[in-house]
Design a protein around this motif. Structure first.
Motif, mmCIF file in Angstrom:
data_model
loop_
_atom_site.group_PDB
_atom_site.id
_atom_site.type_symbol
_atom_site.label_atom_id
_atom_site.label_comp_id
_atom_site.label_asym_id
_atom_site.label_seq_id
_atom_site.Cartn_x
_atom_site.Cartn_y
_atom_site.Cartn_z
ATOM 1 N N ILE A 278 4.827 4.319 0.820
ATOM 2 C CA ILE A 278 5.215 3.259 1.726
ATOM 3 C C ILE A 278 6.689 3.330 1.849
ATOM 4 C CG2 ILE A 278 5.420 0.694 1.830
ATOM 5 C CD1 ILE A 278 3.253 0.472 -0.351
ATOM 6 N N LEU A 279 7.169 3.557 3.289
ATOM 7 C CA LEU A 279 8.720 3.419 3.518
ATOM 8 C C LEU A 279 8.926 1.939 3.701
ATOM 9 C CD1 LEU A 279 11.075 5.143 4.364
ATOM 10 C CD2 LEU A 279 10.153 4.986 6.678
ATOM 11 N N ASP A 280 9.124 1.454 2.260
ATOM 12 C CA ASP A 280 9.835 0.006 2.218
ATOM 13 C C ASP A 280 11.106 0.119 2.298
ATOM 14 O OD1 ASP A 280 10.857 1.275 -0.127
ATOM 15 O OD2 ASP A 280 9.431 0.138 -1.360
ATOM 16 N N PRO A 281 11.877 -1.059 2.519
ATOM 17 C CA PRO A 281 13.308 -1.257 2.632
ATOM 18 C C PRO A 281 14.238 -0.488 1.310
ATOM 19 C CG PRO A 281 12.260 -3.642 3.011
ATOM 20 C CD PRO A 281 11.217 -2.684 2.387
ATOM 21 N N GLU A 282 13.542 -0.216 0.155
ATOM 22 C CA GLU A 282 14.392 0.113 -0.845
ATOM 23 C C GLU A 282 14.493 1.489 -0.568
ATOM 24 O OE1 GLU A 282 12.741 -3.700 -2.466
ATOM 25 O OE2 GLU A 282 11.957 -1.973 -1.350
ATOM 26 N N THR A 283 13.258 2.251 0.175
ATOM 27 C CA THR A 283 13.351 3.648 0.476
ATOM 28 C C THR A 283 14.371 3.917 1.842
ATOM 29 O OG1 THR A 283 11.310 3.763 -0.562
ATOM 30 C CG2 THR A 283 12.040 5.544 0.810
ATOM 31 N N GLU A 284 14.008 2.719 2.854
ATOM 32 C CA GLU A 284 14.863 3.087 3.791
ATOM 33 C C GLU A 284 16.299 3.061 3.643
ATOM 34 O OE1 GLU A 284 13.902 2.862 7.147
ATOM 35 O OE2 GLU A 284 11.841 1.539 7.303
ATOM 36 N N ALA A 285 16.746 2.584 2.459
ATOM 37 C CA ALA A 285 18.014 2.183 2.154
ATOM 38 C C ALA A 285 18.902 3.689 1.629
ATOM 39 C CB ALA A 285 18.504 1.309 1.141
ATOM 40 N N MET A 286 17.958 4.562 1.250
ATOM 41 C CA MET A 286 18.466 5.829 0.866
ATOM 42 C C MET A 286 19.463 6.713 1.802
ATOM 43 S SD MET A 286 15.237 7.662 -1.186
ATOM 44 C CE MET A 286 14.544 8.204 0.203
ATOM 45 N N LEU B 43 4.807 -5.211 -1.094
ATOM 46 C CA LEU B 43 3.552 -6.234 -1.262
ATOM 47 C C LEU B 43 2.974 -6.568 -0.014
ATOM 48 C CD1 LEU B 43 2.251 -8.061 -3.415
ATOM 49 C CD2 LEU B 43 4.041 -9.696 -2.776
ATOM 50 N N SER B 44 3.530 -6.661 0.967
ATOM 51 C CA SER B 44 2.806 -7.063 2.434
ATOM 52 C C SER B 44 1.935 -5.706 2.676
ATOM 53 C CB SER B 44 3.790 -7.485 3.549
ATOM 54 O OG SER B 44 4.475 -6.429 3.816
ATOM 55 N N VAL B 45 2.465 -4.644 2.530
ATOM 56 C CA VAL B 45 1.718 -3.336 2.708
ATOM 57 C C VAL B 45 0.484 -3.359 1.726
ATOM 58 C CG1 VAL B 45 1.862 -0.934 2.910
ATOM 59 C CG2 VAL B 45 3.535 -1.967 4.114
ATOM 60 N N LEU B 46 0.776 -3.294 0.593
ATOM 61 C CA LEU B 46 -0.203 -3.268 -0.288
ATOM 62 C C LEU B 46 -1.505 -4.399 -0.137
ATOM 63 C CD1 LEU B 46 1.847 -2.160 -3.274
ATOM 64 C CD2 LEU B 46 0.057 -0.692 -2.022
ATOM 65 N N GLU B 47 -1.044 -5.447 0.160
ATOM 66 C CA GLU B 47 -1.766 -6.451 0.205
ATOM 67 C C GLU B 47 -2.833 -6.348 1.857
ATOM 68 O OE1 GLU B 47 -0.095 -10.473 -1.587
ATOM 69 O OE2 GLU B 47 0.455 -9.753 0.339
ATOM 70 N N GLY B 48 -2.091 -5.839 2.541
ATOM 71 C CA GLY B 48 -2.985 -5.179 3.877
ATOM 72 C C GLY B 48 -4.137 -4.162 3.760
ATOM 73 N N LEU B 49 -3.398 -3.052 2.828
ATOM 74 C CA LEU B 49 -4.403 -2.392 2.596
ATOM 75 C C LEU B 49 -5.693 -2.589 1.583
ATOM 76 C CD1 LEU B 49 -1.824 0.697 1.778
ATOM 77 C CD2 LEU B 49 -3.692 0.694 3.425
ATOM 78 N N VAL B 50 -5.415 -3.610 0.663
ATOM 79 C CA VAL B 50 -6.319 -4.048 -0.070
ATOM 80 C C VAL B 50 -7.239 -4.650 0.756
ATOM 81 C CG1 VAL B 50 -6.974 -5.700 -1.773
ATOM 82 C CG2 VAL B 50 -5.251 -4.133 -2.211
ATOM 83 N N ALA B 51 -6.956 -5.469 1.618
ATOM 84 C CA ALA B 51 -7.748 -6.135 2.547
ATOM 85 C C ALA B 51 -8.770 -5.262 3.543
ATOM 86 C CB ALA B 51 -7.052 -7.246 3.527
ATOM 87 N N ASN C 267 15.152 1.582 -11.954
ATOM 88 C CA ASN C 267 16.314 0.913 -11.402
ATOM 89 C C ASN C 267 16.243 -0.418 -10.997
ATOM 90 O OD1 ASN C 267 15.119 2.396 -9.209
ATOM 91 N ND2 ASN C 267 16.315 1.377 -7.768
ATOM 92 N N ALA C 268 17.049 -1.289 -11.089
ATOM 93 C CA ALA C 268 16.835 -2.767 -10.635
ATOM 94 C C ALA C 268 15.928 -3.060 -9.411
ATOM 95 C CB ALA C 268 18.208 -3.394 -10.885
ATOM 96 N N ALA C 269 16.304 -2.412 -8.457
ATOM 97 C CA ALA C 269 15.528 -2.847 -7.118
ATOM 98 C C ALA C 269 14.108 -2.689 -7.251
ATOM 99 C CB ALA C 269 16.127 -2.331 -5.987
ATOM 100 N N ALA C 270 13.831 -1.389 -7.804
ATOM 101 C CA ALA C 270 12.477 -0.892 -7.894
ATOM 102 C C ALA C 270 11.728 -1.891 -8.691
ATOM 103 C CB ALA C 270 12.723 0.535 -8.350
ATOM 104 N N ARG C 271 12.401 -2.127 -9.892
ATOM 105 C CA ARG C 271 11.789 -2.958 -11.035
ATOM 106 C C ARG C 271 11.371 -4.321 -10.485
ATOM 107 N NH1 ARG C 271 15.820 -2.717 -15.764
ATOM 108 N NH2 ARG C 271 14.230 -4.386 -16.550
ATOM 109 N N ALA C 272 12.288 -4.999 -9.760
ATOM 110 C CA ALA C 272 12.142 -6.235 -8.972
ATOM 111 C C ALA C 272 10.851 -6.218 -8.119
ATOM 112 C CB ALA C 272 13.412 -6.946 -8.469
ATOM 113 N N ARG C 273 10.844 -4.918 -7.493
ATOM 114 C CA ARG C 273 9.909 -4.888 -6.298
ATOM 115 C C ARG C 273 8.694 -4.917 -7.027
ATOM 116 N NH1 ARG C 273 10.199 0.943 -4.307
ATOM 117 N NH2 ARG C 273 9.689 0.931 -6.203
ATOM 118 N N ASP C 274 8.562 -4.118 -8.045
ATOM 119 C CA ASP C 274 7.090 -3.713 -8.869
ATOM 120 C C ASP C 274 6.533 -4.894 -9.489
ATOM 121 O OD1 ASP C 274 7.673 -1.170 -7.648
ATOM 122 O OD2 ASP C 274 8.103 -0.144 -9.637
ATOM 123 N N GLU C 275 7.616 -5.631 -10.166
ATOM 124 C CA GLU C 275 6.990 -6.884 -10.828
ATOM 125 C C GLU C 275 6.642 -7.894 -9.724
ATOM 126 O OE1 GLU C 275 10.474 -7.900 -13.082
ATOM 127 O OE2 GLU C 275 10.527 -6.211 -14.218
#
Length: 471
Positions: free
Chosen positions: A37-45, A79-87, A101-109
């Motif tokens: 997933i190219l999510d906002p956290e990854t896009e910020a690299m 989250l929205s990507v994964l929910e879409g894929l589950v559906a 790291n903090a951003a990734a942990r918050a995302r994953d939680e």
């Protein structure tokens, strides 16, 4: 085997062996849907990191295809990507390897909470580190703050053997749609530099494993001494690039190092200590989430760092007039990496001789390194700047000229990277001018610049700033 598929969410773990998440997923017997997933956290690299990620994804996608599988690419909030894929797939849940790291942990939680609330499996696995940060504690029960005791604490801990790569991955009955990697333009910010940096990358798991074995059987024996000599082209393993993207696992490296040490390899323990230095960086970032934004030592908020400035711009361009510093900066711009000894020198020069905020340097490294590791980058910059986790005082100021005399006595490294210092520059030195932005208007035919500051004067100024900023 159940009919419901399992989504396996790859991030910076783009490998098949030594991958606990993948092994656990295969063991379920379910059809597997690999996704990135190219999510906002990854896009910020930064530019170089995203470029290198693109190379890693292309290679890993081919590896999965060889196992009868696919890598599904999707862009958007995780989250929205994964929910879409589950559906779309009717998947029973999602597995992934942990980030710290903090951003990734918050995302994953947030992902785990949301998926579990819907009755779906949502499970994270170790894989990026040898030791989970919360499992290594001092005698008092808290995190370690100094490296040497941390090394002593983990040196004898058991580490599971690296798992083997699966022979195949069970595929779903039908595959969800995938983005095209080319449409993501992960190389876009590199502009013309991509063509220069690309050939210096060794992409993928097979090359990473070969790199480890080649190092272990040749130059590892002299590693304790030769690792400080940037003029030597094969004195270090080069594995930071592959570790950064998870193209090789730390358990594989750890056990290969121990086997070498048991066989009497003189450099093996020093090499293992460097691997644990990476662990220590992530240990700190987990327990001190602001490691990349705030000074780690208390009281350093008053230090009179300069914000970005013209001296820092000359530093970025490899035009400070200090050959060791400039050679290192140019090496990074051409190869996407920088020798570790050189990293200390350029960081010390920026933060002490030029009195520039360490975060200015941290951001430039994050933009230019293809082996960018957020924890190692943050700890390294703070360690050198004097505000980080190190027992040495701030007045340890590396003298670039003295360091060059000691570690590059024949000027091999400086001449390799600075075209203006040789009558007939080599291809590597000239390639720097092919990689830099045209608006910099750099020309190898121009005279090499005079030093930005006298080194003795710069040291004295740094010590005055320390006295003023820490009173």
């Amino acid at each position: 085997m159940t009919d419901a598929a399992l989504i396996i969410w790859f991030r910076r773990d783009l490998r098949l062996s030594d991958n606990p998440m993948l092994s656990a997923a295969v063991a379920t017997g379910r059809p597997l849907v690999p996704v990135f997933i190219l999510d906002p956290e990854t896009e910020a690299m930064g530019a170089a990191a995203k470029f290198r990620l693109g190379l890693a994804l292309a290679h890993f996608s081919d590896r999965l295809a060889g196992l009868g599988s696919r890598l599904i690419l999707r862009r958007g909030p995780a989250l929205s990507v994964l929910e879409g894929l589950v559906a779309e797939t009717g998947a029973a849940g999602v597995m992934w390897s942990r980030s710290y790291n903090a951003a990734a942990r918050a995302r994953d939680e947030a992902v785990k909470t949301a998926l579990k609330s819907k009755g779906l499996m949502a499970k994270s696995h170790p894989g990026a580190l040898l030791f989970e940060p919360w499992e290594v504690e001092t005698g008092q029960g808290g995190p370690y703050r100094v490296y040497t005791p941390f090394w002593r604490a983990v040196r004898g801990r058991p580490v599971p053997e690296a798992s083997s790569a699966p022979d195949r991955l069970p595929a779903p009955v039908s595959w969800p749609a995938s983005d095209r990697l080319a449409d993501w333009r992960l190389d876009g910010a590199m502009q013309r530099g991509a063509a220069v940096v690309g050939p210096h990358q060794r992409v993928g798991e097979a090359k990473a494993i070969a790199r480890l074995e080649e190092f272990a059987t040749t130059t590892m024996a002299a590693y304790a001494h030769d690792r400080d000599l940037p003029g030597l082209t094969a004195a270090t393993s080069g594995l930071s690039e592959n570790l950064a993207w998870g193209e090789i696992g730390p358990r594989m490296i750890w056990h290969r190092g121990w086997r070498a040490m048991a066989a009497g390899n003189a450099g093996a323990e020093t090499f293992l200590k460097e691997l644990v230095w990476r662990e220590f960086a992530w240990h700190l970032m987990y327990h001190y989430p602001q490691l990349d934004t705030q000074s780690w030592k208390p009281g350093w908020d008053t230090f009179p760092w300069r914000d970005d400035n013209s001296d820092a711009e000359a530093w970025r361009r490899g035009m400070t007039g200090e050959p060791f510093v400039d050679a290192a900066m140019r090496e990074m711009y051409v190869t996407g990496r920088m020798h570790n000894r050189a990293r200390m020198i350029v960081a010390s020069y920026l933060t002490k001789h030029l009195l520039t905020d360490w975060r200015v340097g941290l951001r430039w490294f994050a933009d230019c390194l293809t082996d960018w590791d957020p924890a190692a980058n943050a700890m390294g910059w703070q360690w050198v700047a004097g505000c980080g986790p190190d027992a040495a005082p701030y007045f340890r100021i590396f003298n670039p000229a003295g360091q060059a005399d000691k570690f590059d006595p024949d000027q091999t490294y400086r001449r390799r990277w600075i075209a203006e210092l040789t009558r007939v520059p080599g291809a590597l030195a000239l390639s720097y001018f092919d990689a830099v932005p045209r608006q910099w208007q750099l020309d190898p035919a121009r005279r090499y610049p005079l030093p930005r500051i006298d080194l003795a004067e710069g040291r004295a100024r740094a010590l005055v700033a320390l006295a003023q900023g820490k009173t």
